[in-house]
Design a protein around this motif. Structure first.
Motif, PDB file in Angstrom:
ATOM      1  N   TYR A 139       0.834  -1.209   0.000  1.00  0.00           N
ATOM      2  CA  TYR A 139       0.000   0.000   0.000  1.00  0.00           C
ATOM      3  C   TYR A 139       0.863   1.252   0.000  1.00  0.00           C
ATOM      4  CZ  TYR A 139       0.822   0.387   5.070  1.00  0.00           C
ATOM      5  OH  TYR A 139       1.401   0.516   6.308  1.00  0.00           O
ATOM      6  N   VAL A 140       0.227   2.356  -0.397  1.00  0.00           N
ATOM      7  CA  VAL A 140       0.898   3.653  -0.521  1.00  0.00           C
ATOM      8  C   VAL A 140       0.011   4.710   0.121  1.00  0.00           C
ATOM      9  CG1 VAL A 140       1.706   5.421  -2.145  1.00  0.00           C
ATOM     10  CG2 VAL A 140       2.044   2.983  -2.670  1.00  0.00           C
ATOM     11  N   ARG A 141       0.619   5.621   0.846  1.00  0.00           N
ATOM     12  CA  ARG A 141      -0.102   6.793   1.351  1.00  0.00           C
ATOM     13  C   ARG A 141       0.451   8.024   0.643  1.00  0.00           C
ATOM     14  NH1 ARG A 141      -2.957   5.512   6.025  1.00  0.00           N
ATOM     15  NH2 ARG A 141      -2.215   3.673   7.171  1.00  0.00           N
ATOM     16  N   ASP A 142      -0.430   8.743  -0.057  1.00  0.00           N
ATOM     17  CA  ASP A 142       0.011   9.970  -0.708  1.00  0.00           C
ATOM     18  C   ASP A 142      -1.004  11.070  -0.427  1.00  0.00           C
ATOM     19  OD1 ASP A 142      -2.158   9.558  -2.421  1.00  0.00           O
ATOM     20  OD2 ASP A 142      -0.916   8.811  -4.077  1.00  0.00           O
ATOM     21  N   SER A 143      -0.883  12.181  -1.139  1.00  0.00           N
ATOM     22  CA  SER A 143      -1.758  13.332  -0.882  1.00  0.00           C
ATOM     23  C   SER A 143      -3.222  13.019  -1.163  1.00  0.00           C
ATOM     24  CB  SER A 143      -1.306  14.526  -1.740  1.00  0.00           C
ATOM     25  OG  SER A 143      -1.354  14.189  -3.123  1.00  0.00           O
ATOM     26  N   GLU A 144      -3.473  11.961  -1.943  1.00  0.00           N
ATOM     27  CA  GLU A 144      -4.853  11.590  -2.268  1.00  0.00           C
ATOM     28  C   GLU A 144      -5.423  10.566  -1.289  1.00  0.00           C
ATOM     29  OE1 GLU A 144      -4.528  10.182  -6.240  1.00  0.00           O
ATOM     30  OE2 GLU A 144      -4.371  12.190  -7.118  1.00  0.00           O
ATOM     31  N   GLY A 145      -4.604  10.060  -0.374  1.00  0.00           N
ATOM     32  CA  GLY A 145      -5.096   9.111   0.616  1.00  0.00           C
ATOM     33  C   GLY A 145      -4.429   7.749   0.497  1.00  0.00           C
ATOM     34  N   LEU A 146      -5.072   6.750   1.035  1.00  0.00           N
ATOM     35  CA  LEU A 146      -4.543   5.380   1.079  1.00  0.00           C
ATOM     36  C   LEU A 146      -4.877   4.644  -0.214  1.00  0.00           C
ATOM     37  CD1 LEU A 146      -3.221   3.098   2.765  1.00  0.00           C
ATOM     38  CD2 LEU A 146      -5.505   2.556   3.607  1.00  0.00           C
ATOM     39  N   LYS A 147      -3.854   4.008  -0.797  1.00  0.00           N
ATOM     40  CA  LYS A 147      -4.050   3.225  -2.021  1.00  0.00           C
ATOM     41  C   LYS A 147      -3.421   1.850  -1.837  1.00  0.00           C
ATOM     42  CE  LYS A 147      -3.857   7.383  -4.932  1.00  0.00           C
ATOM     43  NZ  LYS A 147      -3.107   8.101  -5.992  1.00  0.00           N
ATOM     44  N   MET A 148      -3.952   0.870  -2.566  1.00  0.00           N
ATOM     45  CA  MET A 148      -3.437  -0.494  -2.486  1.00  0.00           C
ATOM     46  C   MET A 148      -3.011  -0.971  -3.869  1.00  0.00           C
ATOM     47  SD  MET A 148      -6.181  -2.322   0.103  1.00  0.00           S
ATOM     48  CE  MET A 148      -5.121  -3.758   0.385  1.00  0.00           C
ATOM     49  N   TRP A 149      -1.881  -1.674  -3.914  1.00  0.00           N
ATOM     50  CA  TRP A 149      -1.483  -2.326  -5.151  1.00  0.00           C
ATOM     51  C   TRP A 149      -2.225  -3.655  -5.269  1.00  0.00           C
ATOM     52  CZ3 TRP A 149       0.806  -0.463  -9.257  1.00  0.00           C
ATOM     53  CH2 TRP A 149       1.667   0.636  -9.149  1.00  0.00           C
ATOM     54  N   ILE A 150      -2.917  -3.838  -6.387  1.00  0.00           N
ATOM     55  CA  ILE A 150      -3.725  -5.027  -6.641  1.00  0.00           C
ATOM     56  C   ILE A 150      -3.208  -5.706  -7.908  1.00  0.00           C
ATOM     57  CG2 ILE A 150      -6.035  -5.907  -7.145  1.00  0.00           C
ATOM     58  CD1 ILE A 150      -5.688  -4.841  -4.288  1.00  0.00           C
ATOM     59  N   ALA A 151      -3.087  -7.022  -7.862  1.00  0.00           N
ATOM     60  CA  ALA A 151      -2.601  -7.786  -9.010  1.00  0.00           C
ATOM     61  C   ALA A 151      -3.771  -8.398  -9.781  1.00  0.00           C
ATOM     62  CB  ALA A 151      -1.661  -8.898  -8.542  1.00  0.00           C
ATOM     63  N   ARG A 152      -3.580  -8.591 -11.074  1.00  0.00           N
ATOM     64  CA  ARG A 152      -4.510  -9.348 -11.929  1.00  0.00           C
ATOM     65  C   ARG A 152      -3.816 -10.652 -12.326  1.00  0.00           C
ATOM     66  NH1 ARG A 152      -9.778  -9.045 -13.284  1.00  0.00           N
ATOM     67  NH2 ARG A 152      -9.615  -6.810 -13.719  1.00  0.00           N
ATOM     68  N   ARG A 153      -4.379 -11.776 -11.937  1.00  0.00           N
ATOM     69  CA  ARG A 153      -3.781 -13.062 -12.245  1.00  0.00           C
ATOM     70  C   ARG A 153      -3.752 -13.320 -13.749  1.00  0.00           C
ATOM     71  NH1 ARG A 153      -3.411 -16.577  -8.067  1.00  0.00           N
ATOM     72  NH2 ARG A 153      -3.959 -18.420  -9.287  1.00  0.00           N
ATOM     73  N   ALA A 154      -2.730 -14.006 -14.209  1.00  0.00           N
ATOM     74  CA  ALA A 154      -2.599 -14.297 -15.638  1.00  0.00           C
ATOM     75  C   ALA A 154      -3.721 -15.226 -16.099  1.00  0.00           C
ATOM     76  CB  ALA A 154      -1.243 -14.930 -15.922  1.00  0.00           C
TER      77      ALA A 154
END
Length: 288
Positions: free
Chosen positions: A129-144
């Protein structure tokens, strides 16, 4: 347990639905290590010298009380069952055969075979996850699209099984490198935060699984890249978008919903006023 078309609780239900009447206990050295559906019980009848089969249980005949001997015995059986088409294939990773903790194993068995025998299995999932000026974000994967299990489904940033021969830290480093190209020095910052458990019946067996969960706060400029072919794409999503996908869709691989729900609870995003809050928390830690 109630189930609704929308909301969090249905994911708890979907990962914890099974009927004990459909299974026969599988035992080694007097301890239950798994549960077998009737087709596998019948298939094991080919080896009366290796399995003692009754209405109450199936027991591995353990003449030597030896880890390597049991592993070899089970390995020969699995090889034959794959050749016969009873088990679909072999994965190549070794999973522990245990009645409790993974470090107290009677033997090992190929990963694909574990649910056929109803064995406990262990995995590790990481929330990036990342916290930036826009708030909390999560990295999500798409399975092959070529994955045998849940192709094209959304997934946690890093997720993988836990082989018997690797420690938790070793395997997490390996999975971080393979799935998201996270360098070791960054992966070492991952925080172990919880362990989830669930038990789900499948067409061929049972999955009494435990997931060790980790959080990793990532630099804003880090972009994951897959290196083992398991992930088709990564998306950096506002947490509100992730919540909508979990609550209103079935886009995620089943157990990944549980990992995200746990994340939302621990980060104070899901509040006690949420409908079924206590039942959701209890359902994340089913007794195996």
């Amino acid at each position: 347990m109630s189930q609704s078309a929308m909301g969090y609780l249905r994911h708890i239900y979907n990962c914890n639905t099974w009927n004990p009447a459909n299974f026969t206990p599988f035992c080694i050295a007097g301890e239950q290590v798994g549960r077998l559906k009737q087709p596998l019980v019948e298939a094991l009848g080919q080896w009366p010298e290796r399995f003692r089969i009754s209405r109450e249980q199936v027991e591995l005949i353990d003449e030597r009380d030896d880890f390597d001997y049991r592993t070899a015995q089970l390995g020969e059986v699995v090889d034959a069952l794959v050749e016969q088409g009873v088990i679909t294939h072999q994965h190549g990773e070794r999973y522990p055969v245990t009645a409790a903790e993974r470090q107290h194993a009677f033997a090992t068995i190929d990963r694909t075979s574990a649910p056929y025998f109803g064995l406990r299995a262990y995995g590790q999932h990481l929330n990036g996850y990342v916290r930036d000026s826009e708030g909390l974000k999560m990295w999500i994967a798409r399975r092959a699209a070529d994955r045998r299990v849940f192709p094209d489904k959304l997934d946690n940033m890093v997720a993988g099984g836990l082989p018997h021969q690797l420690s938790l830290q070793e395997n997490l480093q390996k999975e971080c490198a393979e799935e998201a190209s996270i360098p070791p020095q960054l992966a070492s910052r991952a925080v172990p935060v919880s362990a989830l458990s669930y038990c789900r019946e499948t067409e061929t067996g049972l999955k009494p699984d435990t997931i060790y969960c980790y959080d990793l706060e990532l630099p804003a400029d880090f972009v994951p890249e897959n290196s083992d072919g398991e992930v088709a794409a990564f998306y950096l999503m506002p947490v509100e978008e992730v919540i909508g996908l979990v609550r209103e869709t079935d886009e995620f691989k089943l157990n990944c919903n549980l990992v995200i729900i746990d994340f939302l609870i621990r980060h104070g995003i899901m509040h006690p006023e949420e409908p079924d809050y206590l039942e959701i928390i209890e359902g994340l830690h089913e007794k195996l």
